[in-house]
Enzyme design. Structure first.
Site, PDB file in Angstrom:
ATOM      1  N   GLU A  56       4.277  -5.372   7.150  1.00  0.00           N
ATOM      2  CA  GLU A  56       3.439  -4.377   7.840  1.00  0.00           C
ATOM      3  C   GLU A  56       3.801  -4.214   9.306  1.00  0.00           C
ATOM      4  OE1 GLU A  56       2.386  -6.546   5.602  1.00  0.00           O
ATOM      5  OE2 GLU A  56       0.724  -5.746   4.409  1.00  0.00           O
TER       6      GLU A  56
ATOM      7  N   GLU B  54      -0.344  -9.517  -0.984  1.00  0.00           N
ATOM      8  CA  GLU B  54      -1.763  -9.875  -0.812  1.00  0.00           C
ATOM      9  C   GLU B  54      -2.483  -9.939  -2.169  1.00  0.00           C
ATOM     10  OE1 GLU B  54      -2.063  -6.815   2.235  1.00  0.00           O
ATOM     11  OE2 GLU B  54      -2.872  -8.318   3.613  1.00  0.00           O
TER      12      GLU B  54
ATOM     13  N   GLY C 138       0.595  -5.176   0.567  1.00  0.00           N
ATOM     14  CA  GLY C 138      -0.563  -5.288  -0.323  1.00  0.00           C
ATOM     15  C   GLY C 138      -0.207  -5.940  -1.652  1.00  0.00           C
TER      16      GLY C 138
ATOM     17  N   ALA D  93       0.854  -1.185   0.000  1.00  0.00           N
ATOM     18  CA  ALA D  93       0.000   0.000   0.000  1.00  0.00           C
ATOM     19  C   ALA D  93       0.891   1.236   0.000  1.00  0.00           C
ATOM     20  CB  ALA D  93      -0.891  -0.011   1.237  1.00  0.00           C
TER      21      ALA D  93
HETATM   22  C1  LIG Z   1      -3.126  -3.082   3.462  1.00  0.00           C
HETATM   23  C2  LIG Z   1      -1.744  -3.067   2.971  1.00  0.00           C
HETATM   24  C3  LIG Z   1      -0.731  -2.540   3.787  1.00  0.00           C
HETATM   25  C4  LIG Z   1       0.647  -2.400   3.235  1.00  0.00           C
HETATM   26  O1  LIG Z   1       0.934  -2.871   2.137  1.00  0.00           O
HETATM   27  S1  LIG Z   1       1.799  -1.569   4.164  1.00  0.00           S
HETATM   28  C5  LIG Z   1       3.200  -1.388   3.120  1.00  0.00           C
HETATM   29  C6  LIG Z   1       4.026  -2.643   3.050  1.00  0.00           C
HETATM   30  N1  LIG Z   1       5.211  -2.405   2.246  1.00  0.00           N
HETATM   31  C7  LIG Z   1       6.375  -1.969   2.781  1.00  0.00           C
HETATM   32  O2  LIG Z   1       6.497  -1.754   3.979  1.00  0.00           O
HETATM   33  C8  LIG Z   1       7.520  -1.764   1.824  1.00  0.00           C
HETATM   34  C9  LIG Z   1       8.092  -0.385   1.959  1.00  0.00           C
HETATM   35  N2  LIG Z   1       9.215  -0.180   1.050  1.00  0.00           N
HETATM   36  C10 LIG Z   1      10.470  -0.623   1.309  1.00  0.00           C
HETATM   37  O3  LIG Z   1      10.747  -1.247   2.299  1.00  0.00           O
HETATM   38  C11 LIG Z   1      11.532  -0.269   0.305  1.00  0.00           C
HETATM   39  O4  LIG Z   1      11.128   0.850  -0.413  1.00  0.00           O
HETATM   40  C12 LIG Z   1      11.848  -1.412  -0.680  1.00  0.00           C
HETATM   41  C13 LIG Z   1      12.499  -2.569   0.075  1.00  0.00           C
HETATM   42  C14 LIG Z   1      10.592  -1.890  -1.400  1.00  0.00           C
HETATM   43  C15 LIG Z   1      12.826  -0.880  -1.766  1.00  0.00           C
HETATM   44  O5  LIG Z   1      13.951  -0.305  -1.168  1.00  0.00           O
HETATM   45  P1  LIG Z   1      14.955   0.559  -2.097  1.00  0.00           P
HETATM   46  O6  LIG Z   1      15.345  -0.236  -3.288  1.00  0.00           O
HETATM   47  O7  LIG Z   1      16.050   1.023  -1.178  1.00  0.00           O
HETATM   48  O8  LIG Z   1      14.094   1.785  -2.631  1.00  0.00           O
HETATM   49  P2  LIG Z   1      13.517   3.026  -1.795  1.00  0.00           P
HETATM   50  O9  LIG Z   1      14.430   4.186  -1.971  1.00  0.00           O
HETATM   51  O10 LIG Z   1      13.172   2.635  -0.403  1.00  0.00           O
HETATM   52  O11 LIG Z   1      12.127   3.269  -2.585  1.00  0.00           O
HETATM   53  C16 LIG Z   1      12.049   4.029  -3.763  1.00  0.00           C
HETATM   54  C17 LIG Z   1      10.921   5.057  -3.580  1.00  0.00           C
HETATM   55  O12 LIG Z   1       9.701   4.332  -3.437  1.00  0.00           O
HETATM   56  C18 LIG Z   1       9.064   4.748  -2.228  1.00  0.00           C
HETATM   57  N3  LIG Z   1       8.308   3.612  -1.680  1.00  0.00           N
HETATM   58  C19 LIG Z   1       8.688   2.336  -1.585  1.00  0.00           C
HETATM   59  N4  LIG Z   1       7.736   1.585  -1.045  1.00  0.00           N
HETATM   60  C20 LIG Z   1       6.707   2.418  -0.789  1.00  0.00           C
HETATM   61  C21 LIG Z   1       5.407   2.227  -0.236  1.00  0.00           C
HETATM   62  N5  LIG Z   1       4.947   1.018   0.135  1.00  0.00           N
HETATM   63  N6  LIG Z   1       4.627   3.322  -0.113  1.00  0.00           N
HETATM   64  C22 LIG Z   1       5.034   4.522  -0.516  1.00  0.00           C
HETATM   65  N7  LIG Z   1       6.242   4.764  -1.068  1.00  0.00           N
HETATM   66  C23 LIG Z   1       7.071   3.709  -1.190  1.00  0.00           C
HETATM   67  C24 LIG Z   1      10.190   5.179  -1.318  1.00  0.00           C
HETATM   68  O13 LIG Z   1       9.720   6.006  -0.288  1.00  0.00           O
HETATM   69  C25 LIG Z   1      11.090   5.887  -2.284  1.00  0.00           C
HETATM   70  O14 LIG Z   1      10.534   7.158  -2.528  1.00  0.00           O
HETATM   71  P3  LIG Z   1      11.489   8.455  -2.669  1.00  0.00           P
HETATM   72  O15 LIG Z   1      12.324   8.173  -3.864  1.00  0.00           O
HETATM   73  O16 LIG Z   1      10.532   9.578  -2.848  1.00  0.00           O
HETATM   74  O17 LIG Z   1      12.303   8.532  -1.420  1.00  0.00           O
END
Ligand SMILES: C/C=C/C(=O)SCCNC(=O)CCNC(=O)[C@H](O)C(C)(C)COP(=O)(O)OP(=O)(O)OC[C@H]1O[C@@H](n2cnc3c(N)ncnc32)[C@H](O)[C@@H]1OP(=O)(O)O
Length: 261
Positions: free
Chosen positions: A135, A115, A112, A64
Site C-alpha cells: 500500500e 490482510e 487486502g 483491494a
Molecule cells: C485496504 C486494502 C488496500 C489495498 O489492498 S491496496 C492494493 C494493494 N495491492 C497492490 O498494490 C497490488 C497491485 N498489483 C500489482 O502490483 C500487479 O498487478 C501484480 C504484481 C499483482 C501483478 O503484476 P502482473 O503480473 O504484471 O499483472 P498486471 O498486468 O499488473 O495485472 C493484471 C490486471 O490486473 C489489474 N490489477 C492488478 N492488481 C490490481 C488491484 N489491486 N486493483 C485493481 N486492478 C488490479 C491490473 O491493472 C491489470 O489490469 P489490466 O489488464 O486491465 O491492465
C-alpha cells in the site's frame, strides 16, 4: 448469490473461492460476497473447517480494487471510514469464526489479500506465491487489519520492514518468518489444504472453537486473565457430549466419533 465468491462443502470442509479475474481483487462487491458467505458458514452445523483460496493460479488476491480508489478520494471522511470499516467487519468475522480457517495462497497475496490471509488461522502457500503489503507504494498504508495482525505474527520490526518497503516476499521467506505455516509446490496447495482441513474436521468443533477463542482472545490480555479465560473454557468443555465420546473411545481403543455437541 454473486458468483464473485464460490462456496462448496464436503465432509465437514467448506471451500470458499474468490473468483474475480484476473487478480481476484477485493472490490466492494467481493467484500460483501465474502461477508454473506461467512455469515452463512458461521451458522452451518455441517461446516467444521474452512479453506479460503483464489480461483486460478495467478493470485490468491492482489489487494483491494485500486480502480475504485479514485472514487474514494472524492468521498468525504465519513464515507471513506464507512468503506474501511466494512472491510474490518468482514475480516473480524473471519477471525472470530468458531470454525478453523485455512488460507490457501495460490499466487499474489498482496494488500487486502494478505490482510484476508492474516485473518485466517493457518496459511499454506504454493511456492510461486508472493506476499506483501504494498500500500505504501500508493501513498497509503494497510488499513484492513495489516498494521495490527502482521506484527503479532512476525514481530513489529519485520512487519514494519514489510510495510515500509512495500516489496513482496517469496513463499519460502514467508515461511522463515512465520507468516505462513507450510510451503508446497505449485498446484499442490488444494491437496495439502484439504488434507489438513479433513484432519481438523475429524476433531470436535467444541474443542476446536475453544482453542481458537483461548488463543485469539488470550493474546490481547495479560497472562493472569488469559489463564482465567482458559480455565473457564476448559471447565466448560467437560459438559460436552464430545468429551465423553473422546475419553470413552480412548478407553475402548477405538476411533472417536464426534458429533460436535
Ligand atoms: C485496504 C486494502 C488496500 C489495498 O489492498 S491496496 C492494493 C494493494 N495491492 C497492490 O498494490 C497490488 C497491485 N498489483 C500489482 O502490483 C500487479 O498487478 C501484480 C504484481 C499483482 C501483478 O503484476 P502482473 O503480473 O504484471 O499483472 P498486471 O498486468 O499488473 O495485472 C493484471 C490486471 O490486473 C489489474 N490489477 C492488478 N492488481 C490490481 C488491484 N489491486 N486493483 C485493481 N486492478 C488490479 C491490473 O491493472 C491489470 O489490469 P489490466 O489488464 O486491465 O491492465
Amino acid at each position: 448469490m454473486s458468483q464473485l465468491v464460490q462456496f462448496t462443502k464436503q465432509d465437514g470442509v467448506a471451500t470458499v473461492t474468490i473468483d474475480n479475474p484476473p487478480m481476484n481483487v477485493l472490490s466492494t462487491r467481493v467484500a460483501q460476497a465474502i461477508k454473506d458467505i461467512f455469515l452463512q458458514i458461521k451458522e452451518d452445523p455441517e461446516v467444521i473447517a474452512v479453506i479460503v483460496t483464489g480461483n486460478g493460479d495467478r493470485a490468491f488476491m492482489a489487494g483491494a480494487d485500486i480502480k475504485e480508489f479514485p472514487g474514494w478520494i472524492e468521498l468525504g471522511k465519513e464515507e471513506v471510514r464507512k468503506i474501511a470499516k466494512a472491510n474490518h467487519e468482514v475480516f473480524n468475522l473471519i477471525e472470530d469464526l468458531r470454525q478453523p480457517t485455512i488460507a490457501l495462497l495460490n499466487g499474489f497475496t498482496l494488500g487486502g489479500g494478505c490482510e484476508l490471509a492474516l485473518a485466517c488461522d493457518i496459511r499454506i502457500a504454493e511456492e510461486h506465491a508472493k506476499l506483501g503489503l504494498p500500500e505504501v507504494n500508493l501513498g497509503l498504508f494497510p488499513g484492513a487489519g495489516g498494521t495490527q495482525r502482521l506484527p503479532k505474527l512476525v514481530g513489529p520490526a519485520k512487519a514494519k520492514e514489510i510495510m515500509f518497503l512495500g516489496e513482496a516476499i517469496t513463499a519460502n521467506e514467508s515461511l522463515s518468518i512465520g507468516l505462513v505455516n507450510q510451503v508446497v509446490p505449485k498446484g499442490e496447495g488444494m491437496r495439502a489444504a484439504k488434507s489438513m482441513a479433513q484432519k481438523i474436521a475429524g476433531q470436535s468443533l467444541q474443542a476446536l472453537s475453544r482453542i481458537k477463542k483461548a488463543v485469539n482472545e488470550g493474546a490481547d490480555q495479560p497472562l493472569d486473565s488469559a489463564l482465567e479465560l482458559e480455565l473457564n473454557l476448559f471447565t466448560d468443555i467437560f459438559s460436552t457430549e464430545d468429551v465423553r465420546e473422546g475419553v470413552q473411545a480412548f478407553i475402548e481403543k477405538r476411533a472417536a466419533k464426534f458429533t460436535h455437541k
